[in-house]
Motif scaffolding. Structure first.
Motif, PDB file in Angstrom:
ATOM      1  N   TYR A  90     -35.776 -60.791 -47.272  1.00 17.60           N
ATOM      2  CA  TYR A  90     -37.039 -61.203 -48.031  1.00 17.60           C
ATOM      3  C   TYR A  90     -36.369 -61.558 -49.552  1.00 17.60           C
ATOM      4  O   TYR A  90     -36.787 -62.408 -50.322  1.00 17.60           O
ATOM      5  CB  TYR A  90     -37.997 -60.167 -48.506  1.00 17.60           C
ATOM      6  N   LEU A  91     -35.475 -60.592 -49.946  1.00 20.22           N
ATOM      7  CA  LEU A  91     -34.981 -60.724 -51.300  1.00 20.22           C
ATOM      8  C   LEU A  91     -34.166 -62.198 -51.600  1.00 20.22           C
ATOM      9  O   LEU A  91     -34.122 -62.703 -52.532  1.00 20.22           O
ATOM     10  CB  LEU A  91     -34.268 -59.332 -51.847  1.00 20.22           C
ATOM     11  N   TYR A  92     -33.173 -62.145 -50.661  1.00 18.11           N
ATOM     12  CA  TYR A  92     -32.591 -63.624 -50.560  1.00 18.11           C
ATOM     13  C   TYR A  92     -33.528 -64.837 -50.763  1.00 18.11           C
ATOM     14  O   TYR A  92     -33.293 -65.839 -51.551  1.00 18.11           O
ATOM     15  CB  TYR A  92     -31.630 -63.783 -49.467  1.00 18.11           C
ATOM     16  N   SER A  93     -34.746 -64.556 -49.956  1.00 15.02           N
ATOM     17  CA  SER A  93     -35.646 -65.647 -49.807  1.00 15.02           C
ATOM     18  C   SER A  93     -36.235 -65.859 -51.293  1.00 15.02           C
ATOM     19  O   SER A  93     -36.373 -66.931 -51.711  1.00 15.02           O
ATOM     20  CB  SER A  93     -36.672 -65.484 -48.935  1.00 15.02           C
ATOM     21  N   ALA A  94     -36.493 -64.676 -51.879  1.00 17.79           N
ATOM     22  CA  ALA A  94     -37.146 -64.945 -53.275  1.00 17.79           C
ATOM     23  C   ALA A  94     -36.222 -65.323 -54.075  1.00 17.79           C
ATOM     24  O   ALA A  94     -36.757 -66.075 -55.029  1.00 17.79           O
ATOM     25  CB  ALA A  94     -37.665 -63.295 -53.884  1.00 17.79           C
ATOM     26  N   ALA A  95     -35.065 -65.161 -54.176  1.00 11.51           N
ATOM     27  CA  ALA A  95     -33.858 -65.695 -55.027  1.00 11.51           C
ATOM     28  C   ALA A  95     -33.892 -67.204 -54.837  1.00 11.51           C
ATOM     29  O   ALA A  95     -33.614 -67.990 -55.988  1.00 11.51           O
ATOM     30  CB  ALA A  95     -32.695 -64.992 -54.767  1.00 11.51           C
ATOM     31  N   GLN A  96     -34.000 -67.637 -53.458  1.00 10.39           N
ATOM     32  CA  GLN A  96     -33.727 -69.018 -53.042  1.00 10.39           C
ATOM     33  C   GLN A  96     -34.617 -69.818 -53.678  1.00 10.39           C
ATOM     34  O   GLN A  96     -34.678 -70.983 -54.243  1.00 10.39           O
ATOM     35  CB  GLN A  96     -33.771 -69.194 -51.793  1.00 10.39           C
ATOM     36  N   THR A  97     -36.276 -69.227 -54.179  1.00 10.05           N
ATOM     37  CA  THR A  97     -37.076 -70.021 -54.947  1.00 10.05           C
ATOM     38  C   THR A  97     -36.744 -70.375 -56.241  1.00 10.05           C
ATOM     39  O   THR A  97     -37.362 -70.982 -56.893  1.00 10.05           O
ATOM     40  CB  THR A  97     -38.467 -69.133 -54.805  1.00 10.05           C
ATOM     41  N   LEU A  98     -35.657 -69.729 -56.768  1.00  3.23           N
ATOM     42  CA  LEU A  98     -35.038 -69.848 -57.864  1.00  3.23           C
ATOM     43  C   LEU A  98     -34.182 -71.028 -58.191  1.00  3.23           C
ATOM     44  O   LEU A  98     -33.402 -71.295 -59.166  1.00  3.23           O
ATOM     45  CB  LEU A  98     -34.897 -68.682 -58.832  1.00  3.23           C
ATOM     46  N   GLY A  99     -33.956 -71.759 -57.122  1.00  7.93           N
ATOM     47  CA  GLY A  99     -32.812 -72.434 -56.892  1.00  7.93           C
ATOM     48  C   GLY A  99     -31.591 -72.293 -56.491  1.00  7.93           C
ATOM     49  O   GLY A  99     -30.422 -73.054 -56.942  1.00  7.93           O
ATOM     50  N   ILE A 100     -31.063 -71.129 -56.112  1.00  2.66           N
ATOM     51  CA  ILE A 100     -29.801 -70.757 -55.554  1.00  2.66           C
ATOM     52  C   ILE A 100     -29.778 -70.707 -54.079  1.00  2.66           C
ATOM     53  O   ILE A 100     -30.848 -70.065 -53.579  1.00  2.66           O
ATOM     54  CB  ILE A 100     -29.351 -69.426 -56.339  1.00  2.66           C
ATOM     55  N   GLY A 101     -28.554 -71.107 -53.333  1.00  2.00           N
ATOM     56  CA  GLY A 101     -28.808 -71.012 -51.977  1.00  2.00           C
ATOM     57  C   GLY A 101     -28.060 -69.773 -51.486  1.00  2.00           C
ATOM     58  O   GLY A 101     -27.231 -68.934 -51.936  1.00  2.00           O
ATOM     59  N   ARG A 102     -28.592 -69.268 -50.473  1.00  2.00           N
ATOM     60  CA  ARG A 102     -28.228 -67.960 -49.567  1.00  2.00           C
ATOM     61  C   ARG A 102     -26.622 -67.872 -49.444  1.00  2.00           C
ATOM     62  O   ARG A 102     -25.902 -67.006 -49.546  1.00  2.00           O
ATOM     63  CB  ARG A 102     -28.624 -67.743 -48.370  1.00  2.00           C
ATOM     64  N   GLU A 103     -25.887 -69.257 -49.058  1.00  2.00           N
ATOM     65  CA  GLU A 103     -24.616 -69.305 -48.712  1.00  2.00           C
ATOM     66  C   GLU A 103     -23.769 -68.867 -50.119  1.00  2.00           C
ATOM     67  O   GLU A 103     -23.011 -68.152 -50.216  1.00  2.00           O
ATOM     68  CB  GLU A 103     -24.278 -70.563 -48.259  1.00  2.00           C
TER      69      GLU A 103
END
Lengths: 323, 304
Positions: A90-103
């Motif tokens: 969930y937290l990686y998804s929340a960070a992704q909304t700020l424009g950074i990729g999980r990879e």
């Protein structure tokens, strides 16, 4: 006449004013809202660190899944470690909304460029560590995280609501493991006290440096990301532990711990921040081991991720040609 | 929950809230409820339909199925923190947890025959007393091996539990009804990955082919009948394992056709003479049990 460049400045000012207004009203910022770069960067750093902590935090506990001493405890521990993987997601998804990729975040982690909570660099030599981690580490995490449910950034706050509910279940399980041990044999009681001795101080360090040495706190509080100071949260946590330690029958390893009526707060010994900084600098008991495990899983799984991507690509092509 | 356990509720204030409105009305951001959470039935180990004691034959049968599930759960648990992506840490952990739940119900029921608990059976039996089939104790290998083992195991378990739902033994029928839905998901997971690995890159296909080849020798044992199960089949308590083979093969053939795989033939095709139900095992079970049982055996009689 207004030049286009001026328009941009005017627009930016208006956007900044809207952002300031939302913060002033204690309202939420959503992914499509304009936000200052520094706010975005702070959140990416904080949320990705939090996600990494969940993922690395699976390791000290997964150490005991295979050896859990009853099937019920094995099931609870499996469920808990699985929850942590879910929290990381969930937290990686929340960070992704700020424009950074999980990879990208994963690369930062395995290359040692990103931080995670240093508590997970301690080792878990005994079963009682499963109890102490739940009671102390998850307990400290809850004190830190409940206020984050009200963080000004919407996706972060919402992820935290879900996480906090599960964390409170984890803390209860940890408490029950210790309670069972303290009501058991002499060897079990010693195991429990030993684990509490080892995890107590590191769990207090989880709240971060004292307020007068915490450089980023003021800005985070102004942005309504952080709601309480490190020392306030630490006090709240100790206040919660003292009566629970009595019920357990364990001794908290601080001879100077006492309620101070005048200050309406607990007096406690000085925390050994040298140790904290050592662990933070990567010289903790298991820093290298934690990163090695994560890196190996990531690298050894590369062929599987590539296969899934390639299969998806072929399937899409098939569907295109069929259409 | 014991009465002396203090409330671990750490919410900062008692804002009004309900399950529908967890944020409460008094605070625009909401307060979070971190109320006590009861253990899910699955974790607490409430055994399905446990009312009467198992007969000797039923206990022996339940022990075999329980050991299959327990040993496979123990294997899958090792993937946690080591899976190729986080979603798989979650998925394999979830499958392990389901299987552990089946194992607990089955071992609990088996233990009603002679008064042993699920933990007595899991932790205080030695290797020759374990009755799992050899497939389940085979090492995880790479991800393709785990998927090949999952494909065989879950396809077999789907057929088994579907049939067992109609058992004349109410406890077995109740356990099977719950397990049936879960192994259906496990099979779906295994099929999806079989297709991806077989149809992905050259490397993944090579690994999947090898994994199928090395897993297949363990298939036949799952469908071998013995005296106990023959007696149970006559009473409508359990299906004959041999009677599950046809549907198993049909499902596998369909998956393999789509994945362009084939059941091993010729030089690489052989069958091991698996005798797990008689307590004979491959070299892999001993270390698995040693690890699983070590702590419980250091403290015999202790409660955890």
């Amino acid at each position: 006449m207004t030049a286009p460049a001026d328009l941009t400045v005017v627009e930016n000012e208006a956007a900044q004013a809207r952002f300031d207004d939302l913060i002033a009203q204690d309202s939420r910022i959503e992914p499509r809202d304009w936000m200052p770069d520094a706010y975005r960067k702070t959140l990416i750093r904080q949320i990705s660190q939090h996600a990494h902590s969940e993922i690395i935090g699976m390791q000290p506990e997964s150490n005991w899944i295979s050896r859990a001493p009853s099937l019920k405890r094995k099931a609870i521990l499996l469920a808990k470690v699985q929850d942590e993987a879910g929290h990381g997601l969930y937290l990686y998804s929340a960070a992704q909304t700020l424009g950074i990729g999980r990879e990208e975040m994963m690369q930062q982690l395995i290359e040692g460029r990103a931080r995670y909570s240093s508590i997970f660099n301690y080792t878990t030599p005994t079963w009682a560590d499963m109890g102490a981690i739940g009671w102390l580490v998850d307990g400290a995490a809850i004190c830190n995280q409940v206020p984050l449910c009200r963080a000004s950034y919407g996706p972060y706050g919402r992820a935290m609501v879900r996480i906090c509910k599960e964390e409170s279940f984890h803390q209860r399980q940890g408490f029950e493991i210790l309670l069972e041990l303290m009501q058991g044999t002499e060897a079990q009681r010693e195991m429990a006290q030993d684990a509490v001795n080892r995890w107590y101080w590191p769990s207090l360090m989880m709240f971060g440096p004292p307020d007068d040495e915490s450089p980023n706190s003021a800005q985070s509080m102004a942005w309504n990301i952080k709601r309480f100071s490190n020392d306030d949260l630490r006090q709240r946590f100790v206040g919660m532990l003292v009566p629970q330690a009595e019920v357990l029958g364990v001794t908290l390893p601080d001879p100077n711990l006492a309620w101070n009526e005048e200050r309406q707060a607990y007096d406690m010994s000085e925390i050994d921040w040298t140790e904290f900084h050592e662990v933070l600098a990567g010289r903790g008991p298991a820093n290298a081991e934690r990163l090695r495990r994560r890196r190996e899983a990531h690298e050894e799984g590369a062929w599987v991720r590539e296969a899934a991507a390639e299969y998806a690509r072929k399937q899409a092509l098939k569907q295109q040609s069929a259409a | 929950m014991s009465a002396e356990t203090p409330d671990l509720d750490t919410r900062p204030s008692a804002a009004t809230r309900s399950p529908e409105d967890p944020h409460g009305e008094t605070d625009p951001h909401g307060d979070v409820t971190v109320d006590r959470v009861a253990l899910a039935e699955e974790l607490a180990g409430e055994a399905a339909g446990a009312g009467h004691a198992a007969s000797a034959d039923v206990a022996a049968y339940a022990l075999g199925l329980g050991d299959d599930a327990l040993v496979l759960a123990q294997r899958l648990g090792d993937w946690i923190t080591r899976a190729p992506e986080l979603e798989e840490d979650v998925a394999l952990g979830n499958i392990a947890l389901d299987l552990l739940g089946h194992a607990r119900s089955l071992l609990h029921y088996a233990g009603t025959y002679d008064g042993r608990s699920e933990d007595d059976l899991a932790y205080f039996r030695d290797e020759p007393e374990f009755r799992n089939a050899w497939l389940f104790e085979q090492p995880n290998g790479d991800f393709a091996h785990t998927i090949a083992r999952q494909l065989v195991a879950s396809t077999y378990l789907v057929e088994l539990y579907r049939r067992l739902e109609g058992s004349t033994d109410a406890t077995l029928a109740a356990i099977a009804a719950k397990a049936s839905k879960e192994v259906d998901y496990h099979r779906d997971h295994a099929i999806q990955w079989t297709l991806r690995l077989a149809g992905g890159t050259d490397e993944s296909r090579r690994r999947m082919l090898r994994a199928v080849e090395q897993t297949w020798p363990y298939v036949d044992e799952l469908f071998r009948d013995d005296e106990v199960v023959a007696r149970l089949a006559e009473e409508g308590i359990a299906p004959l394992p041999s009677s599950l083979r046809e549907t198993f093969d049909a499902v596998i053939d369909q998956v393999f056709a789509e994945a362009e795989l084939a059941r091993p033939e010729g030089r690489t095709a052989f069958t091991v003479d698996g005798r797990g139900r008689e307590g004979k095992h491959t070299e892999h079970l001993g270390p698995l049990l040693a690890e699983m049982q070590v702590l419980a055996r250091v403290h015999p009689g202790a409660s955890w």
